[in-house]
Structures are given as structure tokens and as C-alpha cells.
Design a protein around this motif. Structure first.
Motif, PDB file in Angstrom:
ATOM      1  N   GLU A 262     -10.279  -0.012  -9.232  1.00 38.52           N
ATOM      2  CA  GLU A 262      -9.922  -0.935 -10.308  1.00 38.52           C
ATOM      3  C   GLU A 262     -10.678  -0.642 -11.603  1.00 38.52           C
ATOM      4  OE1 GLU A 262      -8.412  -4.970  -8.197  1.00 38.52           O
ATOM      5  OE2 GLU A 262     -10.588  -4.755  -8.290  1.00 38.52           O
ATOM      6  N   GLY A 266      -8.448   2.020 -13.007  1.00 37.47           N
ATOM      7  CA  GLY A 266      -7.496   1.041 -13.520  1.00 37.47           C
ATOM      8  C   GLY A 266      -6.252   0.878 -12.665  1.00 37.47           C
ATOM      9  N   ILE A 267      -6.376   1.110 -11.345  1.00 35.55           N
ATOM     10  CA  ILE A 267      -5.244   0.920 -10.442  1.00 35.55           C
ATOM     11  C   ILE A 267      -4.979  -0.582 -10.302  1.00 35.55           C
ATOM     12  CG2 ILE A 267      -4.333   1.312  -8.124  1.00 35.55           C
ATOM     13  CD1 ILE A 267      -4.689   3.890  -9.775  1.00 35.55           C
ATOM     14  N   ASN A 268      -3.756  -0.995 -10.570  1.00 36.48           N
ATOM     15  CA  ASN A 268      -3.414  -2.415 -10.567  1.00 36.48           C
ATOM     16  C   ASN A 268      -3.101  -2.870  -9.142  1.00 36.48           C
ATOM     17  OD1 ASN A 268      -2.565  -4.997 -11.115  1.00 36.48           O
ATOM     18  ND2 ASN A 268      -0.668  -4.390 -12.151  1.00 36.48           N
ATOM     19  N   ILE A 270      -2.931  -6.179  -8.321  1.00 35.17           N
ATOM     20  CA  ILE A 270      -2.391  -7.546  -8.334  1.00 35.17           C
ATOM     21  C   ILE A 270      -1.072  -7.637  -7.555  1.00 35.17           C
ATOM     22  CG2 ILE A 270      -1.453  -9.375  -9.824  1.00 35.17           C
ATOM     23  CD1 ILE A 270      -3.581  -8.616 -11.891  1.00 35.17           C
ATOM     24  N   LYS A 385       5.386   0.425  -7.339  1.00 29.46           N
ATOM     25  CA  LYS A 385       4.396   0.029  -8.349  1.00 29.46           C
ATOM     26  C   LYS A 385       3.062   0.747  -8.126  1.00 29.46           C
ATOM     27  CE  LYS A 385       6.366  -4.566  -9.189  1.00 29.46           C
ATOM     28  NZ  LYS A 385       6.170  -6.037  -9.028  1.00 29.46           N
ATOM     29  N   SER A 389       1.143   3.561 -10.511  1.00 28.90           N
ATOM     30  CA  SER A 389      -0.244   3.410 -10.992  1.00 28.90           C
ATOM     31  C   SER A 389      -1.050   4.682 -10.782  1.00 28.90           C
ATOM     32  CB  SER A 389      -0.935   2.239 -10.274  1.00 28.90           C
ATOM     33  OG  SER A 389      -0.563   1.011 -10.826  1.00 28.90           O
ATOM     34  N   CYS A 393      -2.362   7.528 -13.974  1.00 30.03           N
ATOM     35  CA  CYS A 393      -3.805   7.370 -14.236  1.00 30.03           C
ATOM     36  C   CYS A 393      -4.392   8.685 -14.752  1.00 30.03           C
ATOM     37  CB  CYS A 393      -4.538   6.919 -12.975  1.00 30.03           C
ATOM     38  SG  CYS A 393      -6.305   6.735 -13.258  1.00 30.03           S
TER      39      CYS A 393
END
Length: 662
Positions: A262, A266-268, A270, A385, A389, A393
Motif C-alpha cells: 500500500e 500504492g496497490i489499492n 479497498i 481491478k 493496480s 504501478c
């Protein structure tokens, strides 16, 4: 006089003459290279299985595995108090942070500067003594290059020279450059203390800072890596292998370590969290509690609960996608690992190797028993999704390119064979043939080479599309395939550990390399196959933690094999009893440095703590090894031969001398 085939070599000699256009310049270079051959060999450091423990790793680089502290003790002996020597070491390791602390404490900062600058120059002079002036000069920062050179090569025994040196030091202080100079020379000391760094795999997983380690390595002066199974898993994820993406996320959740995913990349996650709460919100997910080491210990109950839900959600998707890939590649001979197909969802049992076992849970709301490896519509959307990601990246792909640039499956340095885990063997100790692509079987050195080429195929823009897709798929086999040189076990029992209480099913039988590697003849056979010559040769591995608490010895096969995974990762500290090894190979021989756990960089700065290390002599040479005894020495001798042929060509009129253009 040696006879040369000048006409055959003419094109090369003409190119060489552009760099050395006269007899004088060619002769000077020969003299220079001959001198270098007689310097002591540079110090090599070998580390393995860092597993994201960035603070401990970076500290080991800063203190050169304890070597800088040893040099400070040798230089200053009883002339400095222990506290002062400790402070000097901390200043070298963390110059910016230590300077802030010192300036708040010292009443006469100029006096402190004067004393400290002389001490730092003495340390720098010592660590630079085995290198040529040219090599040292290339290591110096532009701002202070000339000044540091003057200070290193002028000695204060001569009264006039002492005055000259003191004026330089006084001027550094009076012009307000003392802080910058201290930072610069501390970094030079760190750089010169380690000539070459070898990382034997597994930068990734378990610890919180693989991305921080790779940020450091992108700018490190001289290093190489032999890829480990966890590195290859992340490479597979970056290449677009969805099974690898799931494994990467699952391991991060299992060890409560989402910092690299994360914060680093910055791997999402959510969408995964939302899906997990919707799908498994009523599931206790007891089998998926995060391990209570590292990050999990600081988690509140709500976060642990969400982590467990996400953990189960991604694990189920992983087993489905793995099942699909295994079915796609029957040549892998892993059909028995499509385990969702062997579950009796009504009885709550699973059949493994012909035997039925009761499962701890059979709550799988997204599984269709008629087609158990098919993703549900929601799982498909989620994977799209997550896949996106990883594909977009930029920082992850930059780090993977760094590992491709500096790495391979194996390397040979100075008669030492380095690879992370295994060289697959048959039961009788002979090299085992492994099928990489359908119809392509290799063993030993060829297996390692072609495996490395297969990995690179996944990232080449000009690869054949079918070959590239197979290479991307193959990352899963490298991660958990029985004959993978990065795994080499009967199975990866992740499914069994999650869902079956009977620990008999958790056993992963190791391949013959691990069973036979104490046998000196087997190790000799492998080294012969890789082309290592002579008596002073070794294999160096990581991968399997050495459990010193159980009396295990990292030195095997009568000293010919060294296993240097001492457990950098905090998850292994209770098993190994230590916190990592560094194998140091200097001009006198091999030493194994055993590290105790590192507290923190902050503790090191404020209290002067250091990693406590003990050194075990592994193998010492009866004479000091020189550059001439190394791989670099072989290259330099070849350069000298070429220059001697160029001299012959000049003196016999084959090539005319020219004046260098100004």
C-alpha cells in the motif's frame, strides 16, 4: 619474444589504439594494471533472505557487518573512551541525524568539529588503503573530491604537512561546510568498506520495507542478486500472473505487512476489503488470523478481523486461479494440487493422495461445486481491478527492472557458486533434468541459465506472444513446482495448513539437493558441472533458515557449502535464535558474521547502539589474496596481454602512433 597474429587482431587493435594512441600511454596503462594486480582483493559481503527488514539491512550496510567498528577500535584503541568510539561509529552510520544531536549538546562545536574531522579522515584513510587512488577518487563526491584526496594522502608526521592539513580542516569549519563534509566523508567510508555486495535472494515478503531496500539498491555502487522464490513471485505479479498477484497479497495479509503493497507501491486493496466484508462477513475466518509477529502485534481487533476476511477472500481466489493454470499446463504434473476439485462440499472432506481428510471449514460461498475453480462474477471484477493496480504501478516495475539488471538465477564470483535455493538432483546425487518448456529439458548450469532466460522472456517486448504468455504462466511453477530450483519440494501445503487440522498433510518433503547437500562428493559434482576449478571453491546458498537453536551448522560438506540464511526476518528469530548472517570474503579468507536482533535506527542514533555481531572464521588463506587471484585479476591480465600486443604493433609499424586530441 611472444609472436602475435597482428593481421587477425588488427580491427581490435585499431579500436584499442583510440584509447591508447601512443607507446607511452599504452606502457603507462600496463604499469598501472600490473600495480593493481598486487593490491589486496576487495572485500565481498554476502547476504541472503532479507525479507523486507530494511532497518536491519541498511544498518548492516552502514556498519559493513561490523567491519567499521572493528577498524575504529584498531585505529584508536585506548586513546579514545568506549563511548567516544561508539559515538564516532554512529556518526559514520547516520551522519545527518547524529550531527543534529551533537549540535544541541556541544558547547564548543568548532572544537568538536576539529577533533572529529581528523578522526574521520583517519578512518577513511584506513578503509581506502587497499584501493588505487583512481578507484578512491571515483568514489568521492564532486564537492569535496580534491579536499578529501589531499587529506587522505598527506600525513601529519611532517611538521609542514601537519600545518597544511590543519589549515584545510580549519577552513572547512570557518566556511561553514563542516556538516556537509562530515556527511560526505561518512558516506565515502561506508562505500569503501564494502567493495562488492552479493544478495542471495528474497528481498521481498514478510518484513515491511522491500521497496525501501530496492530504492537503496538502485543507487548502490556495486551489487548483484541471485533471485529468490519470493523475488520471483513479485516478478510474476509485475508480469501479470494473477496467481502470483494473489500469493503476494495473501502473504502480505498473513504477516500483517501491507506497508510494501500500500505505502510502497500504492496497490489499492479497498476493493478486496469491500468484497471480503460482503462475502465473508459472517465467517469467523479463524484459520486466517494474521501471524502475531511484526505488524499483527500492533493491530486492534477490528483491523485483525478485516485482515482475516481479506486473507480468506484472496486465498480462495488464489487456489481457484492456481487450479486453472495447473489444468492449462498438464506438463507441470501438478494435477493433484487442483484441490478444490477434490473437496466433498456436502461431507466437508477433501481427498489428498488417495486419502480422505476432514476439513476445518467448508464455508466457500463463491464456489460452484460443479466448477470449483471458476471465479464468481464478483471475484472476476475484483481480480481485474487488482491486476490493473499491479500493471500500472510504475515504482514496482522500476524495481523489477533493477532486479533484472543486477540479477540472474546463479552467479560465479571468484570460484564461488551463488544461487538462492537448490540445484535439483536425482536420488543418486546426479543432476536432475527438468522440463522448462514442453520438450525442453535441462539440468545443472543449463537449467539455471534457461530458467533465467525464461524469466526475462516475460518482460521482453519483442518476445513471441505465445512464448511470453507461457513465461508469465511459468512464474507459478517457479514458486511452487516440485522441480523448481527455487522450491524443490513435493508440494506447497498452503491449502492443507489453512483447511486441514491433521498435520500429516502439512509436511512438504524436500528435494534431494536438501537431503544430500552435506555430502562433499555431491557438492563437488555440482561445482564440477558449473565449471569451478581447484580446491578453494564453494557453493553459497540462502533460502533455508539455519536453526542455530537446534544445533544446525551453516557450514556443510566439509566447508564447501555455506548456507547463510540466518533469519533476517523477525518471523524467524524464534526459530533461528539469531537475526541474520553476513558472509565476508576479504583478502585473508572467509568469516561468517552472526547478527543479533537490531532494535531501530532511532535507538542507534540516540543511544549509540549497534547490531551485536560475533564472527566465526570459516576459512583463512595461508597468504593474503591479491587482486591477481580474483576474476578481476584474470580480466586485468587479459587487458595487459592486449596492450602488450598493441605495443608490438606500434614498434613494428603495423599501427602508427598519434597525438591525443586536446
Amino acid at each position: 619474444m611472444k609472436q602475435y597474429d597482428i593481421n587477425h587482431d588488427m580491427r581490435y587493435l585499431q579500436l584499442l589504439a583510440q584509447s591508447f594512441p601512443s607507446i607511452a600511454e599504452a606502457s603507462t596503462e600496463i604499469i598501472n594494471l600490473q600495480a593493481i594486480l598486487n593490491l589486496p582483493k576487495g572485500t565481498e559481503h554476502f547476504l541472503a533472505d532479507i525479507h523486507g527488514e530494511y532497518e536491519a539491512f541498511l544498518h548492516v550496510l552502514k556498519n559493513a557487518s561490523g567491519n567499521i567498528k572493528r577498524k575504529v577500535n584498531e585505529l584508536f584503541g585506548n586513546t579514545l573512551r568506549e563511548q567516544d568510539k561508539r559515538e564516532l561509529c554512529t556518526l559514520i552510520y547516520y551522519p545527518e541525524q547524529k550531527l543534529e544531536q551533537v549540535k544541541q549538546r556541544e558547547a564548543d562545536i568548532n572544537d568538536w568539529y576539529h577533533i572529529t574531522l581528523h578522526q574521520l579522515v583517519a578512518v577513511c584513510r584506513d578503509v581506502s588503503s587497499k584501493y588505487t587512488r583512481s578507484k578512491v577518487r571515483k568514489s568521492l563526491p564532486c564537492d569535496f573530491s580534491y579536499i578529501i584526496q589531499e587529506l587522505l594522502h598527506e600525513h601529519t608526521e611532517d611538521h609542514d604537512k601537519a600545518a597544511y592539513v590543519n589549515v584545510i580542516v580549519d577552513t572547512i569549519i570557518s566556511t561553514g561546510r563542516a556538516d556537509d563534509f562530515i556527511v560526505a566523508i561518512a558516506n565515502v567510508i561506508q562505500r569503501l568498506a564494502i567493495d562488492q555486495l552479493h544478495i542471495l535472494g528474497d528481498i521481498y515478503d514478510r518484513g515491511p520495507g522491500a521497496h525501501i531496500i530496492l530504492d537503496k539498491m538502485r543507487h548502490y555502487h556495486s551489487w548483484d542478486i541471485q533471485w529468490g522464490n519470493h523475488d520471483v513471485l513479485w516478478m510474476g505479479a509485475a508480469a501479470g500472473n494473477d496467481a502470483c498477484i494473489c500469493n503476494v497479497i495473501r502473504l502480505s495479509l498473513r504477516y500483517a505487512n501491507l506497508a510494501t503493497l500500500e505505502e510502497g507501491y500504492g496497490i489499492n486493496l479497498i476493493p478486496l476489503a469491500t468484497f471480503a466484508m460482503d462475502t465473508y462477513g459472517n465467517d469467523p475466518c479463524e484459520e486466517f488470523q494474521p501471524k502475531m509477529t511484526g505488524g499483527a502485534a500492533a493491530m486492534d481487533d477490528k483491523t485483525k478481523r478485516l485482515t482475516s476476511l481479506m486473507h480468506k477472500a484472496i486465498a480462495v481466489i488464489q487456489f481457484k486461479i492456481e487450479g486453472q493454470l495447473i489444468a492449462k499446463h498438464p506438463e507441470w504434473k501438478m494435477d493433484g494440487r487442483r484441490l478444490f476439485e477434490y473437496v466433498n462440499y456436502e461431507k466437508g472432506t477433501v481427498e489428498i493422495d488417495g486419502k480422505e481428510y476432514e476439513m476445518s471449514t467448508c464455508h466457500f460461498p463463491t464456489i460452484d461445486p460443479e466448477n470449483p475453480n471458476k471465479l464468481s462474477e464478483e471475484e472476476e471484477i475484483l481480480m481485474q481491478k487488482l491486476h490493473h493496480s499491479f500493471m500500472v504501478c510504475e515504482k514496482l516495475h522500476k524495481h523489477i527492472r533493477t532486479m533484472l539488471q543486477h540479477g540472474c538465477m546463479y552467479a560465479i564470483f571468484n570460484n564461488n557458486l551463488l544461487f538462492h535455493a537448490s540445484c535439483p538432483l536425482n536420488e543418486d546425487g546426479t543432476l536432475k533434468e527438468v522440463e522448462i518448456c514442453p520438450g525442453e529439458k535441462y539440468s545443472g548450469k543449463e537449467l539455471m541459465h534457461h530458467t533465467g532466460m525464461q524469466i526475462r522472456t516475460a518482460f521482453q517486448q519483442d518476445s513471441d506472444p505465445d512464448e511470453k504468455q507461457y513465461a508469465i504462466d511459468y512464474f507459478l511453477y517457479l514458486w511452487c513446482g516440485p522441480d523448481s530450483p527455487l522450491f524443490d519440494k513435493s508440494k506447497m501445503a498452503t491449502f492443507e495448513r489453512y483447511f486441514i487440522a491433521d498435520k500429516e498433510t502439512h509436511k512438504e518433503e524436500k528435494g534431494y539437493y536438501f537431503k544430500l547437500r552435506d555430502d562433499e562428493k555431491v557438492i563437488d559434482h555440482i561445482m564440477d558441472a558449473f565449471g569451478l576449478k581447484g580446491e578453494n571453491r564453494h557453493i553459497i546458498n540462502g533460502h533455508v533458515p539455519v536453526r542455530t537453536l537446534k544445533g544446525e551448522n551453516p557450514i556443510k560438506a566439509n566447508g564447501k557449502l555455506m548456507v547463510i540464511d540466518g533469519g533476517f526476518s523477525k518471523a524467524y528469530h524464534n526459530e533461528t535464535g539469531i537475526a541474520g548472517y553476513t558472509l565476508v570474503y576479504h583478502s585473508r579468507g572467509f568469516q561468517l558474521v552472526q547478527h543479533e536482533p537490531f532494535t531501530s535506527a532511532e535507538d542507534a542514533i540516540t543511544r549509540g547502539t549497534d547490531i551485536k555481531s560475533t564472527t566465526q572464521i570459516v576459512e583463512m588463506s595461508n597468504r593474503r589474496m591479491l587482486v591477481a587471484d580474483t576474476d578481476i585479476g584474470q580480466d586485468l591480465r587479459k587487458q595487459i596481454e592486449d596492450l602488450q600486443e598493441l605495443l608490438y604493433a606500434y614498434r613494428h609499424g603495423y599501427i602508427k602512433e598519434t597525438e591525443r586530441k586536446k
